[in-house]
Design a protein around this motif. Structure first.
Motif, mmCIF file in Angstrom:
data_model
loop_
_atom_site.group_PDB
_atom_site.id
_atom_site.type_symbol
_atom_site.label_atom_id
_atom_site.label_comp_id
_atom_site.label_asym_id
_atom_site.label_seq_id
_atom_site.Cartn_x
_atom_site.Cartn_y
_atom_site.Cartn_z
ATOM 1 N N ALA A 58 0.787 -1.218 -0.062
ATOM 2 C CA ALA A 58 0.009 0.045 -0.054
ATOM 3 C C ALA A 58 0.973 1.324 0.016
ATOM 4 O O ALA A 58 0.507 2.141 -0.723
ATOM 5 C CB ALA A 58 -0.910 0.056 1.280
ATOM 6 N N GLY A 62 1.002 4.657 -2.653
ATOM 7 C CA GLY A 62 0.780 6.278 -2.359
ATOM 8 C C GLY A 62 0.227 6.167 -1.004
ATOM 9 O O GLY A 62 0.037 7.371 -0.479
ATOM 10 N N ALA A 63 -0.153 4.939 -0.162
ATOM 11 C CA ALA A 63 -0.627 5.025 1.232
ATOM 12 C C ALA A 63 0.270 4.566 2.119
ATOM 13 O O ALA A 63 0.216 3.612 2.614
ATOM 14 C CB ALA A 63 -1.973 4.257 1.279
ATOM 15 N N ASP A 64 1.249 5.507 2.559
ATOM 16 C CA ASP A 64 2.229 4.986 3.534
ATOM 17 C C ASP A 64 1.921 5.222 5.011
ATOM 18 O O ASP A 64 2.511 6.029 5.633
ATOM 19 C CB ASP A 64 3.525 5.851 3.189
ATOM 20 C CG ASP A 64 4.704 5.207 3.907
ATOM 21 O OD1 ASP A 64 4.799 4.055 4.498
ATOM 22 O OD2 ASP A 64 5.871 5.967 3.814
ATOM 23 N N TRP A 65 1.038 4.242 5.499
ATOM 24 C CA TRP A 65 0.645 4.204 6.724
ATOM 25 C C TRP A 65 1.582 3.450 7.677
ATOM 26 O O TRP A 65 2.221 2.641 7.063
ATOM 27 C CB TRP A 65 -0.883 3.417 6.974
ATOM 28 C CG TRP A 65 -1.962 4.304 6.295
ATOM 29 C CD1 TRP A 65 -1.730 5.492 5.470
ATOM 30 C CD2 TRP A 65 -3.368 4.066 6.251
ATOM 31 N NE1 TRP A 65 -2.905 5.881 5.030
ATOM 32 C CE2 TRP A 65 -3.803 5.268 5.847
ATOM 33 C CE3 TRP A 65 -3.859 3.152 6.884
ATOM 34 C CZ2 TRP A 65 -5.316 5.402 5.620
ATOM 35 C CZ3 TRP A 65 -5.498 3.211 7.055
ATOM 36 C CH2 TRP A 65 -5.982 4.127 6.338
ATOM 37 N N GLY A 80 -9.252 7.027 -1.458
ATOM 38 C CA GLY A 80 -7.831 7.597 -1.435
ATOM 39 C C GLY A 80 -7.114 6.496 -0.747
ATOM 40 O O GLY A 80 -6.965 5.150 -1.132
ATOM 41 N N GLU A 81 -6.210 6.964 0.202
ATOM 42 C CA GLU A 81 -5.305 6.057 1.127
ATOM 43 C C GLU A 81 -6.041 4.880 1.695
ATOM 44 O O GLU A 81 -5.539 3.669 1.706
ATOM 45 C CB GLU A 81 -4.498 7.012 2.096
ATOM 46 C CG GLU A 81 -3.789 7.823 1.300
ATOM 47 C CD GLU A 81 -2.608 8.218 2.458
ATOM 48 O OE1 GLU A 81 -2.581 8.207 3.294
ATOM 49 O OE2 GLU A 81 -1.835 9.334 1.671
#
Length: 281
Positions: A58, A62-65, A80-81
């Motif tokens: 992820a 672009g979803a750097d959680w 989105g994320e």
């Protein structure tokens, strides 16, 4: 007929640096499988590796959680994320159920992976961005919405031809190590971007399927996604550009980068094993 012609994937093993990459990965994977924690708690290790792999995939989308955020959240239905993280988690869970189908029909599995990634998308409904219909490769005139990868996308006819060629290669069988096969599958899917969205997530899930099904990582405890994320998006794209160039050096570099990603995934899982052993995880 020469062996290179009958088994082109196996021929890639002769590229400079590839034998060393294959050997290094095999040794690293063997070490973590020999860890004492794996004897009694392999299911826990597999679950944790899956979570970390999904988080990393992820991040590349672009979803750097943080890992803690992924553990905490339960709602991934938004745009989105959250949607990217949810897609990565669903794909990781689904990949393990598709091994037998992959051996019979890789294209069916890719369609399924895209459907799973799209989540609430239904066949016949335009997916995110309105650029594709889920579960099937894009048609002429349909665009691609794909974070990270900015290389020109091949047209629909080329996508169809190369996907068919890839499936034929896989179904014909090969003597190539799982690392090499996984690298080619991953690289082709990123180069082609056959779907209107979610191609990176699908490509990394397909790589996981090959690594598991090919016997390199049968328990799915070595998340290459973690390694790709750790090396960084610029490194990922640079290696892909080498693969797309089609030069021996570029293809060999991509395979080696795939190997390094698996090694870094092994390092992550080794740390998990050590934490479990200490009672810290």
């Amino acid at each position: 007929m020469s062996s290179a012609t009958s088994d082109p994937l196996s021929a890639l093993v002769a590229l400079p640096g590839v034998p060393d990459a294959v050997d290094a990965v095999r040794k690293a994977v063997d070490r973590v499988y020999g860890h004492r924690v794996m004897r009694r708690r392999s299911n826990e290790v597999t679950s944790e590796a899956a979570l970390r792999g999904a988080r990393a995939s992820a991040a590349l989308a672009g979803a750097d959680w943080s890992l803690e955020e992924v553990r905490r959240r339960t709602d991934f239905g938004g745009e989105g994320e959250p949607r990217a993280v949810g897609a990565a988690l669903r794909l990781t869970a689904e990949a393990g159920q598709l091994l037998s189908v992959w051996r019979q029909s890789p294209l069916r599995v890719l369609a399924r992976l895209h459907l799973v990634a799209a989540g609430d998308g239904m066949p016949g409904r335009a997916d995110e961005g309105g650029t594709d219909r889920v579960g099937r490769p894009r048609l002429a005139g349909e665009g691609v919405t794909e974070p990270l990868i900015e290389l020109p996308a091949p047209d629909a006819d080329e996508v169809a031809g190369r996907l068919d060629g890839l499936a034929r290669l896989l179904l014909a069988g090969t003597e190539a190590p799982a690392l090499v096969v996984a690298a080619v599958v991953h690289g082709e899917l990123l180069a082609l971007r056959p779907f209107g969205s979610h191609n990176g997530l699908v490509a990394r899930a397909a790589e996981r399927i090959v690594l598991v099904g090919g016997g390199l990582d049968p328990k799915s405890i070595c998340p290459a996604e973690v390694g790709w994320s750790e090396q960084g998006r610029a490194s990922y794209v640079g290696a892909l550009e080498g693969y797309v160039s089609g030069t021996p050096e570029g293809v060999a570099g991509w395979i080696a980068q795939c190997g390094r990603s698996v090694e870094l995934g092994v390092r992550e899982t080794t740390a998990v094993c050590e934490a479990l052993q200490r009672g810290a995880a």
